[in-house]
Write a protein that holds these residues in place. Structure first.
Motif, PDB file in Angstrom:
ATOM      1  N   GLY A 164      61.710  57.658  12.838  1.00  0.00           N
ATOM      2  CA  GLY A 164      61.416  56.597  11.874  1.00  0.00           C
ATOM      3  C   GLY A 164      61.783  55.225  12.393  1.00  0.00           C
ATOM      4  O   GLY A 164      61.020  54.243  12.230  1.00  0.00           O
ATOM      5  N   LEU A 165      62.937  55.123  13.019  1.00  0.00           N
ATOM      6  CA  LEU A 165      63.351  53.847  13.581  1.00  0.00           C
ATOM      7  C   LEU A 165      62.392  53.398  14.677  1.00  0.00           C
ATOM      8  O   LEU A 165      62.070  52.195  14.810  1.00  0.00           O
ATOM      9  CB  LEU A 165      64.774  53.960  14.153  1.00  0.00           C
ATOM     10  CG  LEU A 165      65.899  54.068  13.120  1.00  0.00           C
ATOM     11  CD1 LEU A 165      67.221  54.420  13.812  1.00  0.00           C
ATOM     12  CD2 LEU A 165      66.052  52.755  12.355  1.00  0.00           C
ATOM     13  N   GLY A 166      61.924  54.367  15.464  1.00  0.00           N
ATOM     14  CA  GLY A 166      60.980  54.028  16.523  1.00  0.00           C
ATOM     15  C   GLY A 166      59.682  53.467  15.971  1.00  0.00           C
ATOM     16  O   GLY A 166      59.109  52.510  16.523  1.00  0.00           O
ATOM     17  N   LEU A 167      59.178  54.055  14.856  1.00  0.00           N
ATOM     18  CA  LEU A 167      57.950  53.569  14.242  1.00  0.00           C
ATOM     19  C   LEU A 167      58.125  52.148  13.710  1.00  0.00           C
ATOM     20  O   LEU A 167      57.255  51.282  13.887  1.00  0.00           O
ATOM     21  CB  LEU A 167      57.527  54.504  13.101  1.00  0.00           C
ATOM     22  CG  LEU A 167      56.958  55.866  13.536  1.00  0.00           C
ATOM     23  CD1 LEU A 167      56.749  56.757  12.328  1.00  0.00           C
ATOM     24  CD2 LEU A 167      55.610  55.659  14.265  1.00  0.00           C
ATOM     25  N   VAL A 168      59.260  51.915  13.069  1.00  0.00           N
ATOM     26  CA  VAL A 168      59.515  50.578  12.528  1.00  0.00           C
ATOM     27  C   VAL A 168      59.582  49.549  13.658  1.00  0.00           C
ATOM     28  O   VAL A 168      59.001  48.452  13.564  1.00  0.00           O
ATOM     29  CB  VAL A 168      60.820  50.558  11.704  1.00  0.00           C
ATOM     30  CG1 VAL A 168      61.182  49.137  11.293  1.00  0.00           C
ATOM     31  CG2 VAL A 168      60.676  51.436  10.469  1.00  0.00           C
ATOM     32  N   LEU A 169      60.291  49.902  14.741  1.00  0.00           N
ATOM     33  CA  LEU A 169      60.431  48.978  15.866  1.00  0.00           C
ATOM     34  C   LEU A 169      59.114  48.730  16.573  1.00  0.00           C
ATOM     35  O   LEU A 169      58.892  47.668  17.183  1.00  0.00           O
ATOM     36  CB  LEU A 169      61.461  49.531  16.876  1.00  0.00           C
ATOM     37  CG  LEU A 169      62.918  49.417  16.446  1.00  0.00           C
ATOM     38  CD1 LEU A 169      63.816  50.247  17.380  1.00  0.00           C
ATOM     39  CD2 LEU A 169      63.371  47.951  16.462  1.00  0.00           C
ATOM     40  N   SER A 170      58.207  49.717  16.517  1.00  0.00           N
ATOM     41  CA  SER A 170      56.904  49.553  17.180  1.00  0.00           C
ATOM     42  C   SER A 170      55.960  48.659  16.380  1.00  0.00           C
ATOM     43  O   SER A 170      54.872  48.316  16.849  1.00  0.00           O
ATOM     44  CB  SER A 170      56.254  50.914  17.400  1.00  0.00           C
ATOM     45  OG  SER A 170      55.877  51.492  16.146  1.00  0.00           O
ATOM     46  N   GLY A 171      56.366  48.288  15.159  1.00  0.00           N
ATOM     47  CA  GLY A 171      55.533  47.422  14.323  1.00  0.00           C
ATOM     48  C   GLY A 171      54.591  48.179  13.426  1.00  0.00           C
ATOM     49  O   GLY A 171      53.694  47.585  12.797  1.00  0.00           O
ATOM     50  N   ALA A 172      54.743  49.483  13.291  1.00  0.00           N
ATOM     51  CA  ALA A 172      53.852  50.288  12.465  1.00  0.00           C
ATOM     52  C   ALA A 172      53.942  49.907  10.998  1.00  0.00           C
ATOM     53  O   ALA A 172      52.987  50.116  10.229  1.00  0.00           O
ATOM     54  CB  ALA A 172      54.170  51.771  12.637  1.00  0.00           C
ATOM     55  N   THR A 173      55.057  49.340  10.599  1.00  0.00           N
ATOM     56  CA  THR A 173      55.227  48.955   9.196  1.00  0.00           C
ATOM     57  C   THR A 173      55.094  47.454   9.004  1.00  0.00           C
ATOM     58  O   THR A 173      55.402  46.933   7.926  1.00  0.00           O
ATOM     59  CB  THR A 173      56.620  49.403   8.692  1.00  0.00           C
ATOM     60  OG1 THR A 173      57.628  48.777   9.511  1.00  0.00           O
ATOM     61  CG2 THR A 173      56.758  50.899   8.763  1.00  0.00           C
ATOM     62  N   GLY A 174      54.665  46.765  10.029  1.00  0.00           N
ATOM     63  CA  GLY A 174      54.503  45.323   9.938  1.00  0.00           C
ATOM     64  C   GLY A 174      55.507  44.580  10.801  1.00  0.00           C
ATOM     65  O   GLY A 174      56.333  45.172  11.490  1.00  0.00           O
ATOM     66  N   ASP A 175      55.402  43.259  10.731  1.00  0.00           N
ATOM     67  CA  ASP A 175      56.303  42.427  11.523  1.00  0.00           C
ATOM     68  C   ASP A 175      57.740  42.534  11.024  1.00  0.00           C
ATOM     69  O   ASP A 175      57.991  42.710   9.823  1.00  0.00           O
ATOM     70  CB  ASP A 175      55.852  40.966  11.462  1.00  0.00           C
ATOM     71  CG  ASP A 175      54.508  40.761  12.153  1.00  0.00           C
ATOM     72  OD1 ASP A 175      54.178  41.600  13.022  1.00  0.00           O
ATOM     73  OD2 ASP A 175      53.825  39.773  11.814  1.00  0.00           O
TER      74      ASP A 175
END
Length: 549
Positions: free
Chosen positions: A332-343
């Motif tokens: 989950g942290l990786g997805l957030v850091l990759s910008g999957a949830t926005g800037d």
């Protein structure tokens, strides 16, 4: 009448003079009784002129018999002294001028080897100050008596009860000293042995002492006797394993060869005694008789094994339960850091980066713990095969080059041209090399070189990983392969790590029937040396060296 009276007086005085001469200490000490004859011989002309030759002859006849009797008595006394005591004489500079045969027999020297030597020859090095103190006392005219530990030519201790007496000239100058000693080594040793026996009887661990040549029991403490239902007389004459049918004593001696050859100071292994697991510590020690003896200490480890099993089960359970949620958190942290949830704002990104790195670290720790438990439980598969050593090292270097470049360190491989074949599980040995190479790079100074080297001997393949980094502090070296252990320095702590990597390395190498050794000097670097037997066989538990029953 007056003449006769005067002659008798002269005779009496001559006789007294003779007696005084006979017992003169210098004459007796020198062993030269002719010195005692000088007074009567010098008086003889006076006697002849006064009472005649007959009286003189009678006088000398009586004295001759007395001398002969006294000489015989002294000879017997000297013989008795030689039989019982160690006698030596030193000059005023403590150099040996005389020793009796008992001295030579007791200390192992010939007469020629000791005459002219300083008496400190028979003193242990740590007792040299005692020698100086005694020498100074004698020079001051004081005698010395007491117990003294000296040394045999071969270095063995000799306990003596000693009296040393100084001799002086008529002018009061110290000229020599006489030492009379009695060997009390046996009584001292017996007392020391008795004290040790009493101490060993108090131990809860079982203690077995047996002759290294015959394997015949010498001593069992109370715990060992109680465990086998024996009395102190029951084991006399028995050998190790004497009550076990077809027990092979040669097998024990073969397995104890590292001790007998001086390659190690002790062997530690586990075996069951009457179906109870014990840890055995086996050592080889010399005895006062000169015959080597084995000492085996057996400690009941059933409670320890139960605790370890409980701990291992707990760790395995927790590790399994933690790995799934941690994997989800990390993902989950990786997805957030990759910008999957926005800037993401910069401040939030920094916090997420810290969380993501720590999630990685927790996953690594858990995986390492699970690997260790699998190895310990025998659940990690090992597929042994012949592998090209050069290819294995090249793969390991390639896999760790990028990591080493982060620390500005280069990795070099040596010994790749010999075509050496390694019998191992290639995946597990790659894991070992990766761990050692990454550690070496991490703790090296920028610009340093890490060297991985392959060597081959008649019976082993050697892998060596060497760096020239900070080195490992001496106080940390003994425990460096233990779980969760890291060298205690701020620099090492700052560079992180689980503290499990070297434990895993050691476990994998030992499953290959190999050994790993570490040599390090702080400020100069570290070298890890792996020895792998040329031919691998299936690994079994350590063989039981039956010491009782």
């Amino acid at each position: 009448m007056a003449v006769a009276t005067n002659a008798k007086r002269r005779l009496k005085r001559a006789g007294l003079a003779f007696s005084a001469g006979l017992v003169a200490p210098t004459a007796v000490a020198a062993g030269d009784l002719s010195v005692a004859l000088i007074p009567p011989i010098a008086a003889a002309p006076l006697l002849v002129g006064s009472i005649g030759a007959l009286t003189v002859a009678a006088f000398f006849l009586v004295k001759a018999r007395q001398i002969r009797k006294l000489t015989e008595d002294m000879q017997h006394q000297i013989m008795a002294l030689n039989e019982h005591s160690i006698v030596s004489v030193t000059d005023d500079r403590a150099r040996i001028t005389f020793v009796n045969q008992k001295f030579c027999d007791s200390f192992g020297y010939s007469e020629d080897e000791v005459l002219g030597q300083e008496a400190s020859l028979i003193y242990p090095e740590e007792k040299f100050e005692k020698f100086v103190n005694v020498r100074d006392m004698l020079a001051e005219g004081k005698s010395w008596s007491g117990e003294m530990r000296l040394k045999h030519k071969n270095g063995a201790p000799i306990w003596t009860r000693t009296t040393i007496y100084p001799l002086f000239s008529k002018k009061g100058k110290h000229v020599s000293s006489i030492s009379v000693r009695t060997d009390i080594t046996d009584s001292k040793t017996s007392q020391a042995a008795q004290n040790i026996r009493e101490s060993l009887h108090m131990l809860r661990d079982q203690v077995f002492v047996f002759d290294a040549a015959t394997l015949q029991y010498v001593y069992l403490n109370r715990a060992a006797l109680r465990n086998f239902g024996w009395t102190e007389s029951d084991y006399i004459g028995k050998r190790v394993g004497s009550q076990r049918a077809n027990y092979d004593h040669s097998d024990f001696m073969r397995r104890a060869q590292p001790l007998l050859q001086g390659k190690t100071e002790q062997l530690i292994y586990e075996l069951d005694i009457k179906d109870v697991p014990h840890e055995i510590t086996l050592q080889l020690i010399p005895s006062h008789t000169g015959r080597a003896q084995f000492v085996a200490i057996a400690r009941d480890i059933s409670e320890r094994q139960a605790l370890e099993k409980t701990k291992d089960e707990f760790i395995a359970t927790v590790s399994h339960e933690l790995r799934s949620p941690l994997t989800s958190i990390k993902g989950g942290l990786g997805l957030v850091l990759s910008g999957a949830t926005g800037d993401i704002p910069d401040k939030a990104r920094n916090l997420l980066d810290i969380a993501h790195r720590n999630a990685d670290r927790l996953v690594l720790i858990i995986n390492d713990m699970l690997d260790l438990e699998k190895i310990a439980a025998g659940q990690m598969p090992f597929t042994m095969q012949r592998v090209d050593g050069a290819e294995l090292l090249r793969d390991a270097v390639a896999a760790n080059t990028a990591y080493a470049e982060k620390y500005k360190v280069r990795i070099t491989a040596k010994g790749l041209e010999d075509g050496t074949q390694i019998e191992c599980d290639p995946d597990r040995m790659f894991q070992v090399l990766t761990n050692l190479l990454s550690n070496a790079a991490k703790f090296s100074t920028p610009g340093d070189e890490v060297v991985v080297e392959l060597q081959e001997t008649d019976d082993a393949t050697i892998l060596r990983v060497t760096d020239t980094g900070a080195g490992i502090p001496e106080e940390a070296q003994a425990s460096i392969f233990e779980r969760f252990t890291q060298a205690d320095s701020s620099d090492r702590r700052a560079k992180g790590g689980t503290g499990l990597g070297l434990s895993i390395v050691k476990a994998i190498v030992e499953r290959h029937s190999g050994t790993i050794d570490m040599r390090s000097r702080e400020g100069e670097g570290t070298s890890f040396i792996i020895n792998l037997p040329r031919k691998q066989v299936e690994t079994y538990p350590a063989p039981a060296l039956h010491i009782a029953g």
